[in-house]
Design a protein around this motif. Structure first.
Motif, PDB file in Angstrom:
ATOM      1  N   LEU A  12      67.616  49.850  50.048  1.00 14.56           N
ATOM      2  CA  LEU A  12      67.416  48.845  49.001  1.00 14.56           C
ATOM      3  C   LEU A  12      66.034  48.220  49.096  1.00 14.56           C
ATOM      4  O   LEU A  12      65.346  48.054  48.093  1.00 14.56           O
ATOM      5  CB  LEU A  12      68.483  47.748  49.094  1.00 14.56           C
ATOM      6  N   LEU A  13      65.638  47.884  50.312  1.00 16.00           N
ATOM      7  CA  LEU A  13      64.321  47.282  50.485  1.00 16.00           C
ATOM      8  C   LEU A  13      63.204  48.240  50.098  1.00 16.00           C
ATOM      9  O   LEU A  13      62.258  47.867  49.422  1.00 16.00           O
ATOM     10  CB  LEU A  13      64.130  46.819  51.935  1.00 16.00           C
ATOM     11  N   SER A  14      63.337  49.497  50.492  1.00 14.35           N
ATOM     12  CA  SER A  14      62.281  50.452  50.166  1.00 14.35           C
ATOM     13  C   SER A  14      62.238  50.728  48.666  1.00 14.35           C
ATOM     14  O   SER A  14      61.170  50.896  48.087  1.00 14.35           O
ATOM     15  CB  SER A  14      62.456  51.752  50.951  1.00 14.35           C
ATOM     16  N   ALA A  15      63.386  50.771  48.019  1.00 19.51           N
ATOM     17  CA  ALA A  15      63.411  50.989  46.571  1.00 19.51           C
ATOM     18  C   ALA A  15      62.759  49.828  45.841  1.00 19.51           C
ATOM     19  O   ALA A  15      62.017  50.024  44.879  1.00 19.51           O
ATOM     20  CB  ALA A  15      64.847  51.180  46.088  1.00 19.51           C
ATOM     21  N   CYS A  16      63.007  48.636  46.303  1.00 21.16           N
ATOM     22  CA  CYS A  16      62.412  47.471  45.661  1.00 21.16           C
ATOM     23  C   CYS A  16      60.922  47.381  45.940  1.00 21.16           C
ATOM     24  O   CYS A  16      60.150  46.974  45.085  1.00 21.16           O
ATOM     25  CB  CYS A  16      63.113  46.195  46.136  1.00 21.16           C
ATOM     26  N   GLN A  17      60.502  47.765  47.127  1.00 21.28           N
ATOM     27  CA  GLN A  17      59.085  47.695  47.449  1.00 21.28           C
ATOM     28  C   GLN A  17      58.281  48.693  46.633  1.00 21.28           C
ATOM     29  O   GLN A  17      57.141  48.444  46.292  1.00 21.28           O
ATOM     30  CB  GLN A  17      58.873  47.931  48.945  1.00 21.28           C
ATOM     31  N   SER A  18      58.873  49.826  46.295  1.00 19.51           N
ATOM     32  CA  SER A  18      58.147  50.804  45.496  1.00 19.51           C
ATOM     33  C   SER A  18      57.880  50.263  44.094  1.00 19.51           C
ATOM     34  O   SER A  18      56.972  50.706  43.415  1.00 19.51           O
ATOM     35  CB  SER A  18      58.926  52.117  45.425  1.00 19.51           C
ATOM     36  N   ASN A  19      58.665  49.297  43.668  1.00 22.45           N
ATOM     37  CA  ASN A  19      58.478  48.666  42.367  1.00 22.45           C
ATOM     38  C   ASN A  19      57.467  47.522  42.441  1.00 22.45           C
ATOM     39  O   ASN A  19      57.043  46.998  41.427  1.00 22.45           O
ATOM     40  CB  ASN A  19      59.833  48.155  41.846  1.00 22.45           C
ATOM     41  N   ASN A  20      57.087  47.124  43.658  1.00 20.63           N
ATOM     42  CA  ASN A  20      56.116  46.066  43.898  1.00 20.63           C
ATOM     43  C   ASN A  20      56.486  44.752  43.230  1.00 20.63           C
ATOM     44  O   ASN A  20      55.625  44.003  42.797  1.00 20.63           O
ATOM     45  CB  ASN A  20      54.711  46.503  43.461  1.00 20.63           C
ATOM     46  N   SER A  21      57.743  44.461  43.118  1.00 17.47           N
ATOM     47  CA  SER A  21      58.193  43.214  42.525  1.00 17.47           C
ATOM     48  C   SER A  21      58.637  42.271  43.640  1.00 17.47           C
ATOM     49  O   SER A  21      59.582  42.553  44.372  1.00 17.47           O
ATOM     50  CB  SER A  21      59.360  43.474  41.567  1.00 17.47           C
ATOM     51  N   ALA A  67      65.646  39.321  38.120  1.00 17.94           N
ATOM     52  CA  ALA A  67      64.304  39.681  38.583  1.00 17.94           C
ATOM     53  C   ALA A  67      63.639  40.646  37.614  1.00 17.94           C
ATOM     54  O   ALA A  67      62.445  40.524  37.322  1.00 17.94           O
ATOM     55  CB  ALA A  67      64.379  40.296  39.976  1.00 17.94           C
ATOM     56  N   GLN A  68      64.405  41.599  37.101  1.00 15.07           N
ATOM     57  CA  GLN A  68      63.846  42.548  36.145  1.00 15.07           C
ATOM     58  C   GLN A  68      63.445  41.848  34.850  1.00 15.07           C
ATOM     59  O   GLN A  68      62.404  42.155  34.274  1.00 15.07           O
ATOM     60  CB  GLN A  68      64.840  43.682  35.879  1.00 15.07           C
ATOM     61  N   GLN A  69      64.253  40.903  34.402  1.00 18.79           N
ATOM     62  CA  GLN A  69      63.920  40.152  33.187  1.00 18.79           C
ATOM     63  C   GLN A  69      62.659  39.320  33.409  1.00 18.79           C
ATOM     64  O   GLN A  69      61.791  39.250  32.536  1.00 18.79           O
ATOM     65  CB  GLN A  69      65.087  39.259  32.773  1.00 18.79           C
ATOM     66  N   LEU A  70      62.554  38.708  34.574  1.00 16.41           N
ATOM     67  CA  LEU A  70      61.382  37.904  34.902  1.00 16.41           C
ATOM     68  C   LEU A  70      60.137  38.784  34.974  1.00 16.41           C
ATOM     69  O   LEU A  70      59.075  38.418  34.459  1.00 16.41           O
ATOM     70  CB  LEU A  70      61.598  37.175  36.223  1.00 16.41           C
ATOM     71  N   THR A  71      60.261  39.953  35.580  1.00 18.66           N
ATOM     72  CA  THR A  71      59.139  40.883  35.680  1.00 18.66           C
ATOM     73  C   THR A  71      58.686  41.334  34.298  1.00 18.66           C
ATOM     74  O   THR A  71      57.485  41.400  34.023  1.00 18.66           O
ATOM     75  CB  THR A  71      59.521  42.103  36.545  1.00 18.66           C
ATOM     76  N   LYS A  72      59.640  41.611  33.406  1.00 15.51           N
ATOM     77  CA  LYS A  72      59.300  42.019  32.043  1.00 15.51           C
ATOM     78  C   LYS A  72      58.569  40.906  31.303  1.00 15.51           C
ATOM     79  O   LYS A  72      57.592  41.142  30.597  1.00 15.51           O
ATOM     80  CB  LYS A  72      60.554  42.419  31.265  1.00 15.51           C
ATOM     81  N   SER A  73      59.051  39.673  31.459  1.00 16.73           N
ATOM     82  CA  SER A  73      58.416  38.568  30.749  1.00 16.73           C
ATOM     83  C   SER A  73      57.016  38.308  31.300  1.00 16.73           C
ATOM     84  O   SER A  73      56.100  37.962  30.551  1.00 16.73           O
ATOM     85  CB  SER A  73      59.261  37.298  30.807  1.00 16.73           C
TER      86      SER A  73
END
Length: 79
Positions: A12-21, A67-73
């Motif tokens: 989970l951590l590595s998947a999230c880090q690849s998104n740099n969010s 988090a995804q909504q915040l990143t999009k905004s």
């Protein structure tokens, strides 16, 4: 069981880090802490342990959506 839990947290951590969010990283860290708490406070492979894990997963999924909504905004704001 602890090995599987640790492996899931690392994935989970590595998947999230690849998104740099930063937000997704925070969700993953909170999930890891939640699942670690479940391991420490419940007997493995019991119903109470499974319920605790399910609550962690539900909280993580809600956090991830936010988090995804915040990143999009943020992305829209800087375009």
């Amino acid at each position: 069981m602890k090995t599987v839990l640790s492996l899931c947290a690392i994935l989970l951590l590595s998947a999230c880090q690849s998104n740099n969010s930063a937000e997704l990283n925070q969700c993953a860290q909170q999930n890891y802490q939640c699942e670690t708490s479940c391991v420490n406070s419940n007997t493995p492979e019991t119903m109470s342990h499974q319920i605790c894990n399910n609550e962690c997963i539900e909280t993580f999924n809600q956090c991830k959506v936010q988090a995804q909504q915040l990143t999009k905004s943020k992305t829209r704001q800087y375009q």
